[in-house]
Write an enzyme that holds these catalytic residues in place. Structure first.
Site: not given
Length: 353
Positions: A200-202
Site C-alpha cells: 500500500f501507498d500511504g
C-alpha cells in the site's frame, strides 16, 4: 501473464493445498469447500476484465457493438480466457483460505470472491468455463447485462472492488467502498504461491489526502512543517484503510495459532515520505488505529518500482499514476486508487508524500 505461466503455477505450486491435490487419486472427485456467508467473509469483488484477459473481446464490443460481442462469446464459449492482472492475487487468496480452513475448520472468516461484471448473462458460460479451467473457487456471480454493478457491492458486503474500468472504480469509491483500477505488469514476474503479499501507498490510499494537499498547494517545506506540528494527531482514514483492517484481522488468526513468522499474509507500506522528516505520523496513525504493516519502506521520493520488484507483491495500491506506471514497467501488478487531490493536479517532478 500468459496462460502457460499460470498453468505452470497451477501444476507446480508450493502450497500445502496443491501438494495435497497431487497426492489424491485424480479419478476421485474433489469436493469443493462451502462458501462463507457474506457477512462473515472478507469479500473481494473482481470484474471479469480484471480477472481475465478480455482485451480482444473488449475491442469487439467497442468497435462492433453488443450483438457482435455476444455472438463472439457464444461462438468461443469453450475457449477459456487467459489470466488477467487480478488472477495471481485471487489465487493467493485461495491459498490463504486453505491455511485458514486447516486451522479453523468451522470458521467462515475467509476470503470470498465475487465475479462482479456488467457482462450479459449470455457470456456467463464462457466465464464459468474459464473459472473451472483455471481451478478457481468463485461461486458468486453478479452479471448485470450492461448496467453498472456498483449498486450491488454493498449488498455483497464488499471489502474491496477491483475493476479494469476506472469510471466504475470512481463510482465505488464515491459510495465509500474500497476500490482500485487494475493494470497489467509489462513483464511476467513470478510471485509467491505460499504467501499473499499486498503493498500500500500511504497518503490518499490508507490515509486521507490531508498531507498531500499541503504538499501540492504549499510545497515541501510547509509539508514537513505541517507533519511535525501534527505528528501526534492521527491522519484521517483513506479509501483502503478498511481493507488493511480486514487483512489484519485474518493475520491475527494466524498469530493466535503461533504462525506470526510464517503467516501466509504479509503487508507492506511503500511510501515516498521521508522517514525522519515525515514518517512518524504515518506509523503513529497506524498504531492509533490498532493496525500495522509487516514492513514499512520510506523512500524519500525515490522511485517505488525497484523496491516493489524486490517485494514481488500480488498487488500494489497507489493514488499516483506515475507510480503505477513505474511499478508496471518493472513487473509489478499495480492498482490505481483514484482518490484525493492528486487526481486534480499534475504531478510535481519530485514527491515526498
Amino acid at each position: 501473464m500468459n496462460s502457460l505461466n499460470h498453468q505452470r503455477m497451477a501444476n507446480n505450486g508450493e502450497t500445502q493445498s496443491l501438494e495435497k491435490m497431487k497426492a489424491r487419486d485424480p479419478s476421485t472427485p474433489t469436493k469443493k469447500p462451502k462458501s462463507p456467508k457474506p457477512e462473515n467473509a472478507v469479500t473481494i469483488a473482481v470484474s471479469s476484465r480484471a480477472l481475465f484477459n478480455m482485451e480482444f473481446e473488449q475491442q469487439i464490443f467497442e468497435q462492433k457493438g453488443m450483438e457482435d460481442y455476444l455472438k463472439y462469446q457464444l461462438d468461443h464459449e469453450t475457449e477459456p480466457f487467459a489470466p488477467g492482472p487480478a488472477f495471481p492475487f485471487i489465487k493467493a487468496l485461495e491459498a490463504v483460505n486453505e491455511h485458514l480452513r486447516n486451522l479453523y475448520p468451522e470458521s467462515e472468516e475467509l476470503f470470498d470472491v465475487v465475479l462482479m461484471t456488467n457482462n450479459h448473462a449470455h457470456a456467463g458460460i464462457r466465464l464459468i468455463n474459464s473459472i473451472n479451467h483455471h481451478n478457481l473457487f468463485v461461486e458468486r456471480f453478479c452479471m448485470t447485462g450492461g448496467n453498472s454493478p456498483i449498486g450491488y457491492l454493498k449488498a455483497y458486503h464488499t471489502n474491496l472492488y477491483l475493476s479494469a474500468d476506472s469510471m466504475k472504480v470512481r463510482e465505488a469509491i464515491e459510495e465509500g467502498i474500497a476500490a482500485a483500477t487494475m493494470f497489467s505488469a509489462e513483464k511476467v514476474t513470478q510471485v509467491s504461491e505460499t504467501q499473499l503479499r499486498v503493498a500500500f501507498d500511504g497518503d490518499a490510499v490508507l490515509f486521507s489526502d490531508e498531507s498531500e494537499r499541503i504538499y501540492k498547494t504549499q510545497g515541501l517545506d510547509k509539508f514537513f512543517e505541517h507533519e511535525k506540528t501534527y505528528e501526534n494527531k492521527p491522519l484521517d482514514h483513506g479509501p483502503l484503510k478498511g481493507f488493511l483492517e480486514a487483512l489484519g484481522k485474518l493475520q491475527r488468526k494466524f498469530y493466535a495459532k503461533g504462525h506470526r513468522m510464517d503467516c501466509p499474509i504479509r503487508t507492506y507500506l511503500v511510501t515516498a515520505r521521508s522517514a525522519a522528516s515525515s514518517g512518524s505520523r504515518a506509523l503513529k496513525t497506524l498504531r492509533a488505529w490498532g493496525l500495522e504493516t509487516d514492513e514499512a519502506l520510506f523512500l524519500a521520493g525515490a522511485p517505488k518500482g525497484p523496491m516493489l520488484a524486490k517485494i514481488k507483491p500480488h498487488i500494489f495500491f497507489d493514488d499516483q499514476m506515475f507510480h503505477i506506471e513505474g511499478a508496471a514497467e518493472l513487473g509489478t501488478v499495480a492498482a490505481h486508487v483514484p482518490y484525493g487531490i492528486a487526481q486534480k493536479m499534475p504531478p510535481k517532478k519530485s514527491k515526498d508524500t
